[in-house]
Write a protein that holds these residues in place. Structure first.
Motif, mmCIF file in Angstrom:
data_model
loop_
_atom_site.group_PDB
_atom_site.id
_atom_site.type_symbol
_atom_site.label_atom_id
_atom_site.label_comp_id
_atom_site.label_asym_id
_atom_site.label_seq_id
_atom_site.Cartn_x
_atom_site.Cartn_y
_atom_site.Cartn_z
ATOM 1 N N LYS A 204 3.958 -3.413 0.834
ATOM 2 C CA LYS A 204 3.136 -4.821 0.338
ATOM 3 C C LYS A 204 2.875 -5.724 1.376
ATOM 4 O O LYS A 204 4.111 -6.360 2.071
ATOM 5 C CB LYS A 204 3.791 -5.597 -0.703
ATOM 6 N N ALA A 207 1.040 -11.159 -1.087
ATOM 7 C CA ALA A 207 1.309 -11.298 -2.340
ATOM 8 C C ALA A 207 1.105 -12.606 -2.913
ATOM 9 O O ALA A 207 1.129 -13.641 -1.850
ATOM 10 C CB ALA A 207 2.881 -10.852 -2.373
ATOM 11 N N PRO A 223 5.502 -9.906 2.774
ATOM 12 C CA PRO A 223 4.150 -10.110 2.522
ATOM 13 C C PRO A 223 3.739 -11.694 2.938
ATOM 14 O O PRO A 223 4.549 -12.604 2.783
ATOM 15 C CB PRO A 223 3.813 -9.796 1.168
ATOM 16 N N HIS A 231 -2.260 -8.626 -4.827
ATOM 17 C CA HIS A 231 -1.264 -7.953 -4.165
ATOM 18 C C HIS A 231 -2.009 -7.094 -3.138
ATOM 19 O O HIS A 231 -2.745 -6.385 -3.800
ATOM 20 C CB HIS A 231 -0.196 -7.447 -5.011
ATOM 21 N N TYR A 233 -1.427 -3.638 -0.550
ATOM 22 C CA TYR A 233 -0.544 -2.842 0.087
ATOM 23 C C TYR A 233 -1.238 -1.760 1.105
ATOM 24 O O TYR A 233 -2.466 -1.748 1.002
ATOM 25 C CB TYR A 233 -0.069 -1.885 -1.057
ATOM 26 N N HIS A 245 1.657 3.875 -6.919
ATOM 27 C CA HIS A 245 1.646 2.547 -7.020
ATOM 28 C C HIS A 245 1.683 2.201 -8.455
ATOM 29 O O HIS A 245 0.964 2.792 -9.288
ATOM 30 C CB HIS A 245 -0.004 1.941 -6.494
#
Length: 331
Positions: A204, A207, A223, A231, A233, A245
């Motif tokens: 991540k 966020a 993050p 979010h 990734y 995920h």
């Protein structure tokens, strides 16, 4: 850009800040003398290849690489997943809070001159090379492979993004999201994730503010913060490996506010083998999503129908490491 095209953009822009940044794309084009606007190639096509996947609640729709907006200005080669500058397709205005994904390659000693932004969350994900960032709130930084910077433009910020290297191209993803709060004070954050970390799974890298793993420090581990239900990734997945995920809970900033639990996602496979306007599978990269939809370099996928805790699997069935990013988004 002619007056008819400009008026069309105004008519179809659903958020007033989008109008500002359509104009920004044009301003950047005019600002750089070496850009030839006649070289812009805008390929538009309906979304194709909707997959029937092992989780019937999730609906996956492919965004083929060659159907993105494409522009080759010499100093800049770029793909637009969503409407940007002279590229316009009514089917690709935004997706949740996600407004821009540009896959940019800027040649040595070239770049985007100083220009303004407001009411956007803007981040750069560096794939290869070096990118210098300068802004009106005092930040100067040269970013390299693995670096991510996030600018919360808020009430207004001016910045430039420039490749100061004298012989190497820089390749990066330019990403914009609409904020969930207006009139924010401009801010800047940077993070770094190594390839070794990315090869361990989905890392991540962005966020929402208020998340337990997020620091509001300019530089920190974990993050980068964003003022949106988003979010992000990143992974570098080796061949014959699988990552999973899990959809995140929806962001609820006000306990009395009703928030939809529905989640969506966007997957983007980075075009690491070089600028390619043809078949996405020619580079040998192939990602299978939920046993059904297959993506090559530059391809993307819209995913709707997700719920918190629900999962998506990604398997590398290609011949080499595959770098891709996954956005987990609120409605």
């Amino acid at each position: 850009m002619g007056h008819v095209t400009f008026l069309t953009l105004l008519a179809h822009s659903s958020h007033y800040t989008c109008i500002t940044d359509y104009l920004l794309g044009i301003v950047i084009a005019v600002h750089h003398n070496s850009m030839n606007m006649a070289t812009v190639l805008c390929k538009s096509a309906p979304i194709a290849s909707t997959a029937v996947n092992k989780n019937p609640a999730l609906r996956l729709t492919m965004r083929p690489s060659e159907q993105r907006g494409i522009a080759n200005h010499g100093w800049l080669k770029t793909f637009h997943t969503f409407n940007f500058a002279s590229y316009y397709d009514p089917d690709f205005g935004s997706f949740g809070p996600l407004r821009v994904i540009n896959e940019d390659r800027v040649e040595a000693n070239q770049g985007f001159g100083t220009h303004p932004h407001q009411e956007f969350e803007i981040f750069s994900y560096i794939v290869k090379g070096e990118l210098e960032h300068r802004d009106s709130i005092g930040n100067v930084e040269i970013m390299k492979r693995g670096d991510l910077q996030m600018t919360s433009a808020g009430t207004g910020v001016r910045h430039s993004e420039y490749n100061k290297n004298t012989y190497k191209q820089v390749h990066f993803l330019q990403i914009w999201a609409l904020p969930n709060e207006r009139r924010l004070k401009p801010a800047y954050y940077t993070r770094n994730v190594t390839d070794e970390e990315k090869k361990q799974g989905l890392v991540k890298v962005v966020a929402p503010f208020g998340s337990t793993e997020v620091s509001s420090q300019r530089e920190a581990s974990g993050p980068a913060p964003v003022h949106a239900d988003l979010h992000l990734y990143a992974t570098v997945l080796p061949p014959r490996h699988v990552v999973t995920h899990k959809f995140q809970p929806s962001l609820q900033r006000d306990p009395d506010q009703k928030v939809s639990s529905a989640r969506k996602a966007y997957v983007h496979v980075v075009q690491t083998s070089g600028f390619n306007t043809g078949s996405s599978f020619s580079a040998g990269t192939r990602i299978r999503v939920n046993d059904d939809l297959e993506l090559g370099e530059g391809d993307g996928a819209f995913v709707v129908g997700g719920l918190p805790g629900q999962t998506m699997d990604f398997e590398n069935i290609g011949e080499k490491d595959a770098e891709f990013i996954v956005f987990d988004l609120g409605d």
